[in-house]
Write an enzyme that holds these catalytic residues in place. Structure first.
Site, PDB file in Angstrom:
ATOM      1  CB  THR A 171      -1.995   3.289  -3.946  1.00 32.55           C
ATOM      2  OG1 THR A 171      -2.572   4.435  -3.311  1.00 32.55           O
ATOM      3  CG2 THR A 171      -1.739   3.620  -5.407  1.00 32.55           C
ATOM      4  CB  SER A 172      -7.301   3.605  -2.422  1.00 34.99           C
ATOM      5  OG  SER A 172      -7.532   2.318  -1.910  1.00 34.99           O
ATOM      6  CG  ASP A 231      -1.655   1.240   1.460  1.00 34.38           C
ATOM      7  OD1 ASP A 231      -2.344   1.672   0.518  1.00 34.38           O
ATOM      8  OD2 ASP A 231      -1.576   1.810   2.559  1.00 34.38           O
ATOM      9  CG  ASP A 261      -1.814   2.443   6.674  1.00 32.30           C
ATOM     10  OD1 ASP A 261      -2.100   3.537   7.205  1.00 32.30           O
ATOM     11  OD2 ASP A 261      -2.080   2.183   5.482  1.00 32.30           O
ATOM     12  CG  ASP A 295      -1.581   8.003   1.048  1.00 26.65           C
ATOM     13  OD1 ASP A 295      -0.574   8.728   1.057  1.00 26.65           O
ATOM     14  OD2 ASP A 295      -2.499   8.138   0.225  1.00 26.65           O
ATOM     15  CE  LYS A 324      -5.364  -0.979  -1.321  1.00 21.11           C
ATOM     16  NZ  LYS A 324      -4.190  -0.302  -0.736  1.00 21.11           N
TER      17      LYS A 324
END
Length: 217
Positions: A109-110, A12, A166, A14, A141
């Site tokens: 990543t989103s 991931d 995270d 962030d 996600k």
């Protein structure tokens, strides 16, 4: 402590490789003030999710075109604002060790692509060759699509990879994909029970283990 054997690594962004807390909190605080929603409520839901999913969650009665406009404005603001973005401790060096050891690595990543690339560069973390962003998946996600696609870009199954995450939505996504999942940071929630955890990437060693690699630290 972790001791994991895998064929590839999925990250991931962030909160995992990059700390963009100040930028994210600022953007959602302004959004909350405009729509009379407590920023803490928004942030509790939004972390790890695509911006459009968060806008739709809190403003479900708006026409889709207006939801999309608001999401695009939020993303555009964040793309331009990189002040205060730093790496998670040891992230850049750990990525370097993985690449030097020949470990296949993907970013999942989103965030939209422009935002992801800007944040990684601002933090001084090299962008892996394989990248999955919000534009690349039909469902963000906590659906597993991103991690499944990230593994496929490496020529692997998600089950053969380790994923570092995270946020609750991201952890649900990684677990659902079948990847061995490691929590990064302090999150304590139902989804983290039984998972390995790291608080940074300093000291994680990378060694060959037959046709795979062992991560230990």
């Amino acid at each position: 402590m972790i001791d994991i054997v895998a064929s590839g690594v999925l990250f991931d962004m962030d909160g995992t490789l990059v700390d963009s807390t100040s930028v994210v909190e600022g953007a959602w605080s302004r959004f909350g003030a405009q729509h009379d929603i407590a920023p803490s409520t928004i942030l509790a839901f939004s972390h790890g999710r695509q911006t459009i999913d968060t806008v739709q969650h809190f403003l479900p009665d708006l026409p889709y075109a207006e939801q999309r406009r608001l999401a695009d404005e939020l993303v555009a603001d964040e793309v331009e604002n990189t002040h205060g973005i730093i790496e998670i401790p040891g992230a850049a060096a750990f990525l370097g060790r993985l690449v030097d050891a020949g470990v296949p690595v993907a970013l999942v990543t989103s965030a939209p692509r422009d935002l992801a690339l800007n944040r990684m560069r601002a933090a001084g973390v090299t962008v892996p060759e394989s990248v999955v962003t919000s534009e690349d998946v039909e469902q963000g996600k906590p659906h597993p699509d991103g991690y499944v696609r990230g593994a496929a870009l490496l020529g692997l199954r998600a089950e053969d990879c380790v994923a570092f995450e995270d946020a609750p939505a991201g952890l649900q996504s990684a677990i659902a994909s079948g990847a061995t999942t490691v929590v990064v940071g302090e999150l304590d929630a139902d989804v983290t029970v039984g998972l390995a955890r790291v608080h940074g990437f300093d000291g994680i060693e990378v060694t060959a283990e037959g046709a795979a690699f062992r991560l230990r630290g």
